[in-house]
Design a protein around this motif. Sequence first.
Motif, PDB file in Angstrom:
ATOM      1  N   MET A  43      60.084  38.337  36.854  1.00 32.77           N
ATOM      2  CA  MET A  43      59.854  39.515  37.664  1.00 32.77           C
ATOM      3  C   MET A  43      59.248  40.608  36.796  1.00 32.77           C
ATOM      4  O   MET A  43      59.735  40.878  35.698  1.00 32.77           O
ATOM      5  N   ASN A  44      58.186  41.222  37.276  1.00 36.41           N
ATOM      6  CA  ASN A  44      57.526  42.281  36.526  1.00 36.41           C
ATOM      7  C   ASN A  44      58.333  43.575  36.569  1.00 36.41           C
ATOM      8  O   ASN A  44      58.932  43.910  37.579  1.00 36.41           O
ATOM      9  N   THR A  45      58.298  44.286  35.457  1.00 33.98           N
ATOM     10  CA  THR A  45      58.897  45.616  35.415  1.00 33.98           C
ATOM     11  C   THR A  45      57.915  46.596  36.051  1.00 33.98           C
ATOM     12  O   THR A  45      56.719  46.286  36.198  1.00 33.98           O
ATOM     13  N   PRO A  46      58.362  47.792  36.408  1.00 32.87           N
ATOM     14  CA  PRO A  46      57.416  48.790  36.914  1.00 32.87           C
ATOM     15  C   PRO A  46      56.289  49.087  35.915  1.00 32.87           C
ATOM     16  O   PRO A  46      55.145  49.296  36.308  1.00 32.87           O
ATOM     17  N   LEU A  47      56.605  49.062  34.615  1.00 27.85           N
ATOM     18  CA  LEU A  47      55.571  49.288  33.602  1.00 27.85           C
ATOM     19  C   LEU A  47      54.547  48.159  33.616  1.00 27.85           C
ATOM     20  O   LEU A  47      53.340  48.405  33.530  1.00 27.85           O
ATOM     21  N   ASP A  48      55.013  46.892  33.723  1.00 28.46           N
ATOM     22  CA  ASP A  48      54.087  45.754  33.815  1.00 28.46           C
ATOM     23  C   ASP A  48      53.137  45.927  34.994  1.00 28.46           C
ATOM     24  O   ASP A  48      51.930  45.708  34.879  1.00 28.46           O
ATOM     25  N   THR A  49      53.689  46.308  36.127  1.00 27.04           N
ATOM     26  CA  THR A  49      52.881  46.495  37.333  1.00 27.04           C
ATOM     27  C   THR A  49      51.873  47.623  37.141  1.00 27.04           C
ATOM     28  O   THR A  49      50.697  47.485  37.490  1.00 27.04           O
ATOM     29  N   PHE A  50      52.311  48.725  36.571  1.00 24.69           N
ATOM     30  CA  PHE A  50      51.414  49.854  36.320  1.00 24.69           C
ATOM     31  C   PHE A  50      50.276  49.446  35.398  1.00 24.69           C
ATOM     32  O   PHE A  50      49.103  49.718  35.684  1.00 24.69           O
ATOM     33  N   LEU A  51      50.601  48.794  34.277  1.00 19.14           N
ATOM     34  CA  LEU A  51      49.569  48.391  33.321  1.00 19.14           C
ATOM     35  C   LEU A  51      48.614  47.368  33.932  1.00 19.14           C
ATOM     36  O   LEU A  51      47.402  47.423  33.706  1.00 19.14           O
ATOM     37  N   SER A  52      49.148  46.428  34.720  1.00 24.50           N
ATOM     38  CA  SER A  52      48.296  45.445  35.394  1.00 24.50           C
ATOM     39  C   SER A  52      47.355  46.127  36.378  1.00 24.50           C
ATOM     40  O   SER A  52      46.154  45.821  36.425  1.00 24.50           O
ATOM     41  N   ASP A  53      47.889  47.052  37.165  1.00 23.94           N
ATOM     42  CA  ASP A  53      47.058  47.778  38.129  1.00 23.94           C
ATOM     43  C   ASP A  53      45.948  48.553  37.423  1.00 23.94           C
ATOM     44  O   ASP A  53      44.802  48.587  37.896  1.00 23.94           O
ATOM     45  N   GLN A  54      46.277  49.186  36.295  1.00 23.95           N
ATOM     46  CA  GLN A  54      45.280  49.951  35.549  1.00 23.95           C
ATOM     47  C   GLN A  54      44.191  49.037  34.987  1.00 23.95           C
ATOM     48  O   GLN A  54      42.999  49.360  35.059  1.00 23.95           O
ATOM     49  N   ALA A  55      44.573  47.882  34.419  1.00 20.22           N
ATOM     50  CA  ALA A  55      43.590  46.944  33.866  1.00 20.22           C
ATOM     51  C   ALA A  55      42.686  46.391  34.965  1.00 20.22           C
ATOM     52  O   ALA A  55      41.470  46.282  34.787  1.00 20.22           O
ATOM     53  N   LEU A  56      43.277  46.043  36.111  1.00 19.03           N
ATOM     54  CA  LEU A  56      42.481  45.512  37.214  1.00 19.03           C
ATOM     55  C   LEU A  56      41.540  46.568  37.779  1.00 19.03           C
ATOM     56  O   LEU A  56      40.389  46.270  38.129  1.00 19.03           O
ATOM     57  N   ALA A  57      41.990  47.801  37.869  1.00 15.89           N
ATOM     58  CA  ALA A  57      41.133  48.880  38.366  1.00 15.89           C
ATOM     59  C   ALA A  57      39.952  49.114  37.424  1.00 15.89           C
ATOM     60  O   ALA A  57      38.813  49.298  37.872  1.00 15.89           O
ATOM     61  N   ALA A  58      40.210  49.103  36.126  1.00 18.32           N
ATOM     62  CA  ALA A  58      39.131  49.298  35.153  1.00 18.32           C
ATOM     63  C   ALA A  58      38.123  48.146  35.230  1.00 18.32           C
ATOM     64  O   ALA A  58      36.909  48.369  35.190  1.00 18.32           O
ATOM     65  N   ALA A  59      38.623  46.917  35.362  1.00 14.49           N
ATOM     66  CA  ALA A  59      37.729  45.758  35.473  1.00 14.49           C
ATOM     67  C   ALA A  59      36.928  45.818  36.773  1.00 14.49           C
ATOM     68  O   ALA A  59      35.733  45.522  36.792  1.00 14.49           O
ATOM     69  N   ARG A  60      37.583  46.183  37.855  1.00 14.08           N
ATOM     70  CA  ARG A  60      36.892  46.305  39.147  1.00 14.08           C
ATOM     71  C   ARG A  60      35.782  47.345  39.055  1.00 14.08           C
ATOM     72  O   ARG A  60      34.669  47.125  39.530  1.00 14.08           O
ATOM     73  N   ASP A  61      36.067  48.479  38.431  1.00 11.50           N
ATOM     74  CA  ASP A  61      35.059  49.526  38.277  1.00 11.50           C
ATOM     75  C   ASP A  61      33.895  49.039  37.409  1.00 11.50           C
ATOM     76  O   ASP A  61      32.734  49.331  37.697  1.00 11.50           O
ATOM     77  N   ALA A  62      34.200  48.300  36.362  1.00 12.96           N
ATOM     78  CA  ALA A  62      33.150  47.773  35.485  1.00 12.96           C
ATOM     79  C   ALA A  62      32.271  46.753  36.209  1.00 12.96           C
ATOM     80  O   ALA A  62      31.100  46.590  35.881  1.00 12.96           O
ATOM     81  N   ALA A  63      32.831  46.095  37.218  1.00 12.65           N
ATOM     82  CA  ALA A  63      32.085  45.072  37.964  1.00 12.65           C
ATOM     83  C   ALA A  63      30.993  45.657  38.845  1.00 12.65           C
ATOM     84  O   ALA A  63      30.172  44.917  39.383  1.00 12.65           O
ATOM     85  N   THR A  64      30.936  46.976  38.992  1.00 12.41           N
ATOM     86  CA  THR A  64      29.847  47.578  39.766  1.00 12.41           C
ATOM     87  C   THR A  64      28.518  47.470  39.032  1.00 12.41           C
ATOM     88  O   THR A  64      27.467  47.573  39.642  1.00 12.41           O
ATOM     89  N   ASP A  65      28.564  47.242  37.714  1.00  9.67           N
ATOM     90  CA  ASP A  65      27.354  47.005  36.926  1.00  9.67           C
ATOM     91  C   ASP A  65      27.015  45.522  37.031  1.00  9.67           C
ATOM     92  O   ASP A  65      27.786  44.673  36.574  1.00  9.67           O
ATOM     93  N   PRO A  66      25.883  45.154  37.656  1.00 10.51           N
ATOM     94  CA  PRO A  66      25.570  43.740  37.860  1.00 10.51           C
ATOM     95  C   PRO A  66      25.377  42.956  36.568  1.00 10.51           C
ATOM     96  O   PRO A  66      25.428  41.733  36.573  1.00 10.51           O
ATOM     97  N   GLY A  67      25.192  43.639  35.459  1.00  8.74           N
ATOM     98  CA  GLY A  67      25.039  42.957  34.180  1.00  8.74           C
ATOM     99  C   GLY A  67      26.352  42.693  33.470  1.00  8.74           C
ATOM    100  O   GLY A  67      26.376  42.169  32.369  1.00  8.74           O
ATOM    101  N   THR A  68      27.467  43.049  34.102  1.00  7.51           N
ATOM    102  CA  THR A  68      28.789  42.910  33.489  1.00  7.51           C
ATOM    103  C   THR A  68      29.683  42.040  34.367  1.00  7.51           C
ATOM    104  O   THR A  68      29.742  42.225  35.571  1.00  7.51           O
ATOM    105  N   ILE A  69      30.359  41.095  33.747  1.00  5.06           N
ATOM    106  CA  ILE A  69      31.395  40.310  34.423  1.00  5.06           C
ATOM    107  C   ILE A  69      32.687  40.577  33.658  1.00  5.06           C
ATOM    108  O   ILE A  69      32.969  39.945  32.642  1.00  5.06           O
ATOM    109  N   PRO A  70      33.475  41.555  34.095  1.00  9.23           N
ATOM    110  CA  PRO A  70      34.685  41.911  33.355  1.00  9.23           C
ATOM    111  C   PRO A  70      35.817  40.908  33.566  1.00  9.23           C
ATOM    112  O   PRO A  70      35.915  40.268  34.610  1.00  9.23           O
ATOM    113  N   VAL A  71      36.652  40.817  32.554  1.00 10.15           N
ATOM    114  CA  VAL A  71      37.843  39.962  32.592  1.00 10.15           C
ATOM    115  C   VAL A  71      39.033  40.829  32.225  1.00 10.15           C
ATOM    116  O   VAL A  71      38.979  41.589  31.262  1.00 10.15           O
TER     117      VAL A  71
END
Length: 104
Positions: A1-29
């Motif tokens: 089970m994820n802690t609230p901190l795990d969830t927060f950090l995961s959400d932040q990483a996914l949001a940053a990757a999603r934002d980076a994906a708006t550049d068609p030359g970038t495939i973020p992981v």
Amino acid sequence: MNTPLDTFLSDQALAAARDAATDPGTIPVAVTATNGEQCTWCDCPDGPNSPHNQRGYRCPGCPATAKNVVSTFSGPNLRYDFPACDRHTTDIVASVAQLVGGTR
């Protein structure tokens, strides 16, 4: 089970990757926390003798519990998630990089 901190950090990483994906030359992981899914990596051998070439074969995948989720974005609204155990996290990241980068 994820802690609230795990969830927060995961959400932040996914949001940053999603934002980076708006550049068609970038495939973020992004590599984030998991909720105990099974690893999705296949340990079956490749080549002509692979069991995948046998009719009716069902690959069991890696039986280990995932420790990370490797997420890659193909545009800001299309995400692919690959739960990965400690042993296979690097293999999945390398496979994504190879697929995206192609062979030269």
